[in-house]
Design an enzyme around this catalytic site. Structure first.
Site, short mmCIF file in Angstrom:
data_model
loop_
_atom_site.label_atom_id
_atom_site.label_comp_id
_atom_site.label_asym_id
_atom_site.label_seq_id
_atom_site.Cartn_x
_atom_site.Cartn_y
_atom_site.Cartn_z
N GLY A 58 0.84 -1.19 0.00
CA GLY A 58 0.00 0.00 0.00
C GLY A 58 0.87 1.23 0.00
CE1 TYR A 86 1.21 0.84 5.85
CE2 TYR A 86 -0.44 -0.90 5.60
CZ TYR A 86 0.02 0.25 6.24
OH TYR A 86 -0.70 0.79 7.27
CG HIS A 180 5.71 -5.47 -4.70
ND1 HIS A 180 4.46 -5.34 -4.15
CD2 HIS A 180 6.41 -4.37 -4.32
CE1 HIS A 180 4.40 -4.20 -3.48
NE2 HIS A 180 5.57 -3.60 -3.57
CB SER A 234 -22.53 -7.25 -26.67
OG SER A 234 -21.51 -7.87 -25.91
N GLY A 235 -21.54 -9.99 -28.31
CA GLY A 235 -20.36 -10.46 -29.02
C GLY A 235 -19.13 -10.39 -28.13
N GLY A 236 -19.24 -9.69 -27.01
CA GLY A 236 -18.13 -9.54 -26.08
C GLY A 236 -17.90 -10.81 -25.28
CB VAL A 237 -14.78 -12.28 -23.81
CG1 VAL A 237 -14.26 -11.09 -23.09
CG2 VAL A 237 -14.41 -13.54 -23.07
CB SER A 239 -22.48 -10.71 -22.58
OG SER A 239 -22.03 -10.57 -23.90
CB SER A 240 -19.88 -14.66 -25.35
OG SER A 240 -20.09 -13.55 -26.19
CE LYS A 378 -12.28 -9.20 -20.61
NZ LYS A 378 -13.52 -8.39 -20.69
#
Ligand code: XMP
Length: 522
Positions: A58, A86, A180, A234-237, A239-240, A378
């Site tokens: 952070g 942090y 990290h 819509s064709g988008g990943v 919603s499909s 995603k």
């Protein structure tokens, strides 16, 4: 069926830009993981029942006024704790050690000299080029450092600038790293996290998208029963994939609706419904392009365009959905990053979703939501799509805004300007794909500008349109940088657009980042 959520780890977020990355890495190791804000409260943390706790980095210093702190009870859960940056300093502070400003900020690559390779840093050293058997490269980003470890802790690693770059209290199973491990610049970072998850927390790798399918199908069936679900595609990943998994669960109790809003890309109105049909979805194709375009006629203001497209979409969708008798649910592709409660230190969170087309629909139509992807990142959605046998064309599709080409035609949207942009956009996508860059780039597209410029073609003077090219890299659309496309590729795209598309005589490349620009031009 084994419970894929049983092996679970909790990340407490202290406002680091890398918090989601920690959770994604843990899931990549096949361990289920959630993020909670640091101030979620001990009861919620206990109820989650994690097998391990990770305290994120952070921007604060533990001594700052208003620094994000937690009660010591969080360390008394009886499970291993890993403090990162942090998180390590906070652990030190809570357990009676000492944190102080380092004389020199340590930022970027550092050589980590390993003092104890028995557990957290097991099998880490000497793998990269030029590393000795007991050293490894890590990524640092800190101003404070551990001056004195709390009682019970011993050193695990150091760097030139941080005498305590990693520490452990093995009896209590508390670990801290100043660097990290979640970022790619720490090449052995994933192994370090795996050492923590498997070697120290004793987790088993049970989280994977193959098993997730069975789990999600069960949940959807339970929620929906024999009732009906509708879904806007819509064709988008997102919603499909949501539609395909709901279909896997309840078959033709799901009705999908695909609306042609007149501002789709070249060939999409034909290709997208065909692809869905091939996947077995029950799909209604609605061509409302004329309604949309007539309402857009003469409109130049970007927000007005958005509003027209949004309200028209809802109108069309509602009318179609009403034909699906007795539909009680709406399936949506909401993802985990949309539902993570964000830490206030981060400032205002994503506004991207406010432009979502179906926002407002569920309340208006009294529909309950089915959101099978609410737990997923995603990259997991893409993996799930692959497991479900979906084509790459959908899984790897770059994001495309709901208002489509309308917000890429600056000024008025009409048939002629749509023709030009559709053709230009098709050239951009074709060439980007040919160059093998399509998957690497967040979004790449063409924009039609509202100006004309002078050119010369053959012996004739021309006075034609200008197309701008935009290619950006981004993690979530909130910030973005322009892609350094090869000059030759830019040259090919420019040549093709000017030569093949009537009405264009100039092509420019947009080299602005977001902020201060945005990804779209409108
Ligand atoms: P900006 O232009 O705000 O875009 O940097 C961020 C991301 O959001 C997408 N975008 C939209 N998506 N409706 C959508 O569904 C919209 O009105 C809209 N405006 C922008 C944009 O493509 C980028 O991915």
């Amino acid at each position: 069926m084994s419970d894929i959520h049983q092996q679970r780890v909790l990340v407490l977020d202290f406002g680091s830009q890398y918090t989601q990355l920690i959770a994604r890495r843990v899931r990549e190791a096949k361990v289920y993981c959630e993020i909670m804000p640091y101030n979620a409260g001990i009861e919620k943390v206990r109820a989650f029942n994690p097998k391990g706790l990770i305290l994120s980095g952070g921007p604060s210093s533990v001594y700052d006024d208003g620094a994000p702190l937690i009660s010591k009870e969080h360390l008394d859960l009886g499970v291993p704790v890993l403090g990162i940056c942090y998180g390590m300093q906070l652990m030190t502070h809570l357990l009676g050690g000492e944190v102080a400003k380092a004389a020199k900020r340590e930022y970027g690559r550092a050589e980590l000299l390993i003092d104890d390779e028995s557990d957290l840093l097991k099998a880490i050293g000497g793998i990269g080029e030029g590393e000795s058997a007991s050293s490894t490269v890590v990524w640092m980003s800190h101003g404070d450092r551990i001056e004195r470890m709390p009682e019970g802790f011993g050193p695990v690693a150091h760097t030139d600038n941080s005498p305590t770059a990693a520490m452990a209290d093995k009896a209590r199973r508390f670990y801290g790293v100043q660097f990290h491990p979640e970022v790619v610049h720490t090449p052995q970072g994933f192994q370090i996290l795996k050492n923590f998850l498997f070697g120290i927390c004793g987790c088993e790798p049970t989280w994977d998208m193959g098993s997730f399918i069975d789990y999600a199908v069960g949940i959807i069936r339970e929620q929906v029963g024999d009732r009906k679900v509708i879904c806007a595609l819509s064709g988008g990943v997102d919603s499909s994939v949501a539609a395909v998994i709901v279909h896997r669960a309840i078959g033709d109790q799901l009705s999908c609706i695909f609306v042609n809003n007149g501002v789709l890309r070249k060939g999409e109105a034909e290709r997208v419904p065909e692809t869905y049909a091939q996947m077995g979805l029950n799909l209604k194709y609605v061509d409302s392009s004329e309604t949309f375009l007539s309402r857009l006629a003469g409109v130049e203001d970007p927000e007005k365009k958005r509003k027209i497209i949004g309200t028209t979409f809802i109108e069309v969708f509602e009318a179609e959905a009403a034909k699906v008798e007795g539909a009680e649910f709406l399936a949506q592709g909401t993802l985990y990053p949309d539902v993570i409660e964000s830490v206030s230190l981060k400032g205002p969170s994503a506004i991207i979703k406010s432009h979502h087309n179906v926002g407002g629909l569920p309340e208006k139509m009294k529909l309950k939501l089915v959101e099978p992807l609410r737990e997923l990142f995603k990259d997991e959605v893409r993996e799930l799509g692959k497991e479900l046998g979906m084509p790459d064309e959908i899984i790897w599709r770059q994001p495309f805004p709901g208002p489509g080409l309308a917000i890429r035609i600056l000024g008025e949207v009409n048939a002629e300007r749509l023709r030009i942009l559709r053709e230009a956009d098709a050239v951009v996508l074709e060439e980007i794909k040919k160059a093998g860059l399509y998957r690497e780039i967040w979004q790449s597209f063409a924009v039609l500008l509202p100006i004309r410029t002078v050119g010369v073609m053959g012996d004739e003077r021309t006075y034609e349109n200008v197309v701008a090219l935009r290619a950006v890299n981004s993690k979530d659309g909130m910030t973005a940088d322009w892609v350094r496309l090869p000059y030759d590729l830019l040259g090919v795209i420019s040549n093709r657009i000017i030569n093949e598309i009537k009405g264009v005589n100039r092509v420019c490349y947009d080299i602005s980042s977001k902020p201060p620009s945005t990804i779209e031009w409108e």
